[in-house]
Design a protein around this motif. Structure first.
Motif, PDB file in Angstrom:
ATOM      1  N   ASN A 136       0.841  -1.058  -0.093  1.00 50.01           N
ATOM      2  CA  ASN A 136      -0.081  -0.098   0.286  1.00 50.01           C
ATOM      3  C   ASN A 136       0.894   1.325  -0.023  1.00 50.01           C
ATOM      4  OD1 ASN A 136      -2.689  -0.608   0.100  1.00 50.01           O
ATOM      5  ND2 ASN A 136      -2.283  -2.073   1.601  1.00 50.01           N
ATOM      6  N   LEU A 137       1.986   1.322   0.766  1.00 47.76           N
ATOM      7  CA  LEU A 137       2.787   2.623   0.702  1.00 47.76           C
ATOM      8  C   LEU A 137       3.445   2.535  -0.689  1.00 47.76           C
ATOM      9  CD1 LEU A 137       4.607   2.391   4.267  1.00 47.76           C
ATOM     10  CD2 LEU A 137       2.450   3.635   3.417  1.00 47.76           C
ATOM     11  N   LEU A 138       3.788   1.322  -1.353  1.00 45.01           N
ATOM     12  CA  LEU A 138       4.422   1.419  -2.566  1.00 45.01           C
ATOM     13  C   LEU A 138       3.497   2.214  -3.649  1.00 45.01           C
ATOM     14  CD1 LEU A 138       6.460   0.796  -4.777  1.00 45.01           C
ATOM     15  CD2 LEU A 138       5.524  -1.545  -4.847  1.00 45.01           C
ATOM     16  N   LEU A 139       2.170   1.857  -3.359  1.00 41.80           N
ATOM     17  CA  LEU A 139       0.967   2.443  -4.237  1.00 41.80           C
ATOM     18  C   LEU A 139       0.858   4.050  -4.028  1.00 41.80           C
ATOM     19  CD1 LEU A 139      -1.438  -0.519  -4.140  1.00 41.80           C
ATOM     20  CD2 LEU A 139      -0.631   0.616  -6.264  1.00 41.80           C
ATOM     21  N   GLY A 140       1.346   4.334  -3.049  1.00 36.64           N
ATOM     22  CA  GLY A 140       1.214   5.966  -2.574  1.00 36.64           C
ATOM     23  C   GLY A 140       0.377   6.175  -1.541  1.00 36.64           C
ATOM     24  N   TYR A 141      -0.285   5.111  -0.719  1.00 34.11           N
ATOM     25  CA  TYR A 141      -0.912   5.395   0.431  1.00 34.11           C
ATOM     26  C   TYR A 141      -0.226   6.141   1.426  1.00 34.11           C
ATOM     27  CZ  TYR A 141      -5.221   2.381  -0.762  1.00 34.11           C
ATOM     28  OH  TYR A 141      -6.335   1.912  -1.345  1.00 34.11           O
ATOM     29  N   GLN A 142      -0.896   6.837   2.298  1.00 36.50           N
ATOM     30  CA  GLN A 142      -0.376   7.617   3.322  1.00 36.50           C
ATOM     31  C   GLN A 142      -0.586   6.889   4.590  1.00 36.50           C
ATOM     32  OE1 GLN A 142       1.708  10.236   2.870  1.00 36.50           O
ATOM     33  NE2 GLN A 142       1.598   9.375   0.766  1.00 36.50           N
ATOM     34  N   ASP A 143       0.138   6.639   5.402  1.00 34.33           N
ATOM     35  CA  ASP A 143      -0.224   6.149   6.873  1.00 34.33           C
ATOM     36  C   ASP A 143      -0.822   7.474   7.565  1.00 34.33           C
ATOM     37  OD1 ASP A 143      -0.403   5.325   9.491  1.00 34.33           O
ATOM     38  OD2 ASP A 143       1.420   3.844   8.893  1.00 34.33           O
ATOM     39  N   GLU A 144      -2.024   7.106   7.863  1.00 38.95           N
ATOM     40  CA  GLU A 144      -2.877   8.165   8.690  1.00 38.95           C
ATOM     41  C   GLU A 144      -2.898   7.993  10.081  1.00 38.95           C
ATOM     42  OE1 GLU A 144      -6.569   8.714   6.171  1.00 38.95           O
ATOM     43  OE2 GLU A 144      -5.288   9.746   4.676  1.00 38.95           O
ATOM     44  N   GLY A 145      -2.486   7.001  10.581  1.00 35.54           N
ATOM     45  CA  GLY A 145      -2.516   6.499  12.143  1.00 35.54           C
ATOM     46  C   GLY A 145      -2.416   5.085  12.360  1.00 35.54           C
ATOM     47  N   TYR A 146      -1.842   4.962  13.492  1.00 30.63           N
ATOM     48  CA  TYR A 146      -1.402   3.531  14.115  1.00 30.63           C
ATOM     49  C   TYR A 146      -2.584   3.403  15.308  1.00 30.63           C
ATOM     50  CZ  TYR A 146       0.740  -0.538  15.760  1.00 30.63           C
ATOM     51  OH  TYR A 146       0.970  -1.744  16.094  1.00 30.63           O
ATOM     52  N   LEU A 147      -3.611   2.442  15.155  1.00 31.76           N
ATOM     53  CA  LEU A 147      -4.515   2.468  16.048  1.00 31.76           C
ATOM     54  C   LEU A 147      -4.237   1.056  16.972  1.00 31.76           C
ATOM     55  CD1 LEU A 147      -7.547   3.255  13.614  1.00 31.76           C
ATOM     56  CD2 LEU A 147      -6.263   4.759  15.346  1.00 31.76           C
ATOM     57  N   ARG A 148      -3.975   1.477  18.259  1.00 29.70           N
ATOM     58  CA  ARG A 148      -3.471   0.153  19.027  1.00 29.70           C
ATOM     59  C   ARG A 148      -4.744  -0.542  19.582  1.00 29.70           C
ATOM     60  NH1 ARG A 148      -0.931   2.237  23.745  1.00 29.70           N
ATOM     61  NH2 ARG A 148      -2.323   4.078  23.450  1.00 29.70           N
ATOM     62  N   GLN A 149      -4.857  -2.118  19.455  1.00 26.03           N
ATOM     63  CA  GLN A 149      -5.745  -2.720  20.063  1.00 26.03           C
ATOM     64  C   GLN A 149      -7.133  -2.254  19.468  1.00 26.03           C
ATOM     65  OE1 GLN A 149      -5.394  -3.387  24.198  1.00 26.03           O
ATOM     66  NE2 GLN A 149      -3.300  -3.920  24.113  1.00 26.03           N
ATOM     67  N   HIS A 150      -7.263  -2.250  18.160  1.00 23.00           N
ATOM     68  CA  HIS A 150      -8.433  -1.357  17.709  1.00 23.00           C
ATOM     69  C   HIS A 150      -9.673  -2.445  17.064  1.00 23.00           C
ATOM     70  CE1 HIS A 150     -10.353   2.044  15.788  1.00 23.00           C
ATOM     71  NE2 HIS A 150     -10.473   1.422  14.787  1.00 23.00           N
ATOM     72  N   PHE A 151      -8.996  -3.898  16.832  1.00 22.91           N
ATOM     73  CA  PHE A 151     -10.044  -4.830  16.512  1.00 22.91           C
ATOM     74  C   PHE A 151      -9.727  -6.046  17.141  1.00 22.91           C
ATOM     75  CE2 PHE A 151     -10.167  -2.333  12.620  1.00 22.91           C
ATOM     76  CZ  PHE A 151     -11.564  -1.961  12.487  1.00 22.91           C
ATOM     77  N   PHE A 152     -10.958  -6.622  17.545  1.00 20.90           N
ATOM     78  CA  PHE A 152     -11.007  -7.814  18.370  1.00 20.90           C
ATOM     79  C   PHE A 152     -10.993  -8.990  17.203  1.00 20.90           C
ATOM     80  CE2 PHE A 152     -12.394 -11.529  20.962  1.00 20.90           C
ATOM     81  CZ  PHE A 152     -11.280 -11.594  22.076  1.00 20.90           C
ATOM     82  N   GLN A 153      -9.856  -9.674  17.116  1.00 21.84           N
ATOM     83  CA  GLN A 153      -9.765 -10.952  15.955  1.00 21.84           C
ATOM     84  C   GLN A 153      -9.249 -11.958  16.416  1.00 21.84           C
ATOM     85  OE1 GLN A 153      -6.681 -11.015  13.191  1.00 21.84           O
ATOM     86  NE2 GLN A 153      -8.153 -11.057  11.302  1.00 21.84           N
ATOM     87  N   ASN A 154      -9.974 -13.329  16.196  1.00 19.14           N
ATOM     88  CA  ASN A 154      -9.087 -14.427  16.565  1.00 19.14           C
ATOM     89  C   ASN A 154      -8.834 -14.578  18.032  1.00 19.14           C
ATOM     90  OD1 ASN A 154      -9.667 -15.518  13.913  1.00 19.14           O
ATOM     91  ND2 ASN A 154      -7.524 -14.515  13.245  1.00 19.14           N
ATOM     92  N   GLY A 155      -9.648 -13.910  18.735  1.00 21.03           N
ATOM     93  CA  GLY A 155      -9.332 -13.800  20.271  1.00 21.03           C
ATOM     94  C   GLY A 155      -8.511 -13.113  20.650  1.00 21.03           C
ATOM     95  N   GLU A 156      -7.864 -12.120  20.013  1.00 22.64           N
ATOM     96  CA  GLU A 156      -7.061 -11.006  20.209  1.00 22.64           C
ATOM     97  C   GLU A 156      -7.326  -9.756  19.734  1.00 22.64           C
ATOM     98  OE1 GLU A 156      -2.733 -12.076  19.276  1.00 22.64           O
ATOM     99  OE2 GLU A 156      -3.075 -14.176  19.395  1.00 22.64           O
ATOM    100  N   LEU A 157      -6.773  -8.715  20.664  1.00 26.04           N
ATOM    101  CA  LEU A 157      -6.789  -7.317  20.164  1.00 26.04           C
ATOM    102  C   LEU A 157      -5.828  -7.123  19.301  1.00 26.04           C
ATOM    103  CD1 LEU A 157      -8.192  -5.852  23.693  1.00 26.04           C
ATOM    104  CD2 LEU A 157      -9.342  -5.781  21.555  1.00 26.04           C
ATOM    105  N   ARG A 158      -6.138  -6.559  18.014  1.00 20.40           N
ATOM    106  CA  ARG A 158      -5.144  -6.384  16.958  1.00 20.40           C
ATOM    107  C   ARG A 158      -4.899  -4.853  16.835  1.00 20.40           C
ATOM    108  NH1 ARG A 158      -2.744 -11.606  15.420  1.00 20.40           N
ATOM    109  NH2 ARG A 158      -4.326 -12.871  15.527  1.00 20.40           N
TER     110      ARG A 158
END
Length: 186
Positions: A136-158
């Motif tokens: 995604n960065l290669l395509l030119g997307y910008q990182d707009e933020g890092y969201l800690r423990q944002h989604f509960f997936q497969n028994g873990e906060l991701r």
């Protein structure tokens, strides 16, 4: 719809549904999705019935040499704020070029910014999915933020990266990629 060399992007058809469902329910793909439960045929058919009503089209099969190998879709469609989210994956990894993932997203972005009034495409990328994040960065997307423990997936906060691309940025990034790989053929 769109072509780039041996790649093409086309609307989903009814006969694509078994393949798309098998891909989506595979461990490799479902493990990177926000919802990881096994999709039933009834859920899948209902989704298809909904998406084929969308105008403009928002969901596509990605092909290599006319063989379906991937999917890209745009959701969270917000016309008032001129934005949507994107999601994509390569379902069939057999005998495909190394640049297939790049052109899957390239062709999707080119469609959304040339055929719709959307101004911003955004997405979540799980922190552990470093390959998708780098692509995604290669395509030119910008990182707009890092969201800690944002989604509960497969028994873990991701943790996830929130990435985004603006229409005005795409024009510059498209030109850069076109210089490296050649442009989209209509």
């Amino acid at each position: 719809m769109q072509r780039h060399g041996k790649y093409s992007l086309r609307p989903i058809q009814q006969n694509d549904l078994p393949t798309l469902l098998a891909w989506r329910n595979s461990e490799r793909i479902s493990s990177e999705m926000l919802t990881t439960h096994k999709i039933t045929w009834e859920e899948h058919q209902a989704w298809f019935d909904r998406i084929r009503q969308h105008n403009p089209m928002r969901n596509f099969v990605f092909c290599y040499e006319e063989r379906a190998i991937g999917y890209i879709g745009f959701s969270d469609w917000d016309e008032e704020n001129s934005r949507c989210s994107s999601g994509s994956y390569l379902g069939d990894l057999n005998d495909i070029p190394i640049d297939a993932g790049l052109f899957l997203d390239y062709m999707g972005l080119d469609y959304i910014f040339s055929e719709t009034k959307i101004n911003k495409v955004w997405s979540y990328v799980f922190e552990h999915n470093k390959r998708a994040y780098k692509l995604n960065l290669l395509l030119g997307y910008q990182d707009e933020g890092y969201l800690r423990q944002h989604f509960f997936q497969n028994g873990e906060l991701r943790d996830v990266h929130l990435i985004g691309m603006l229409r005005s940025e795409w024009q510059t990034e498209k030109a850069r990629i076109d210089r490296l790989y050649g442009g989209i053929e209509e």
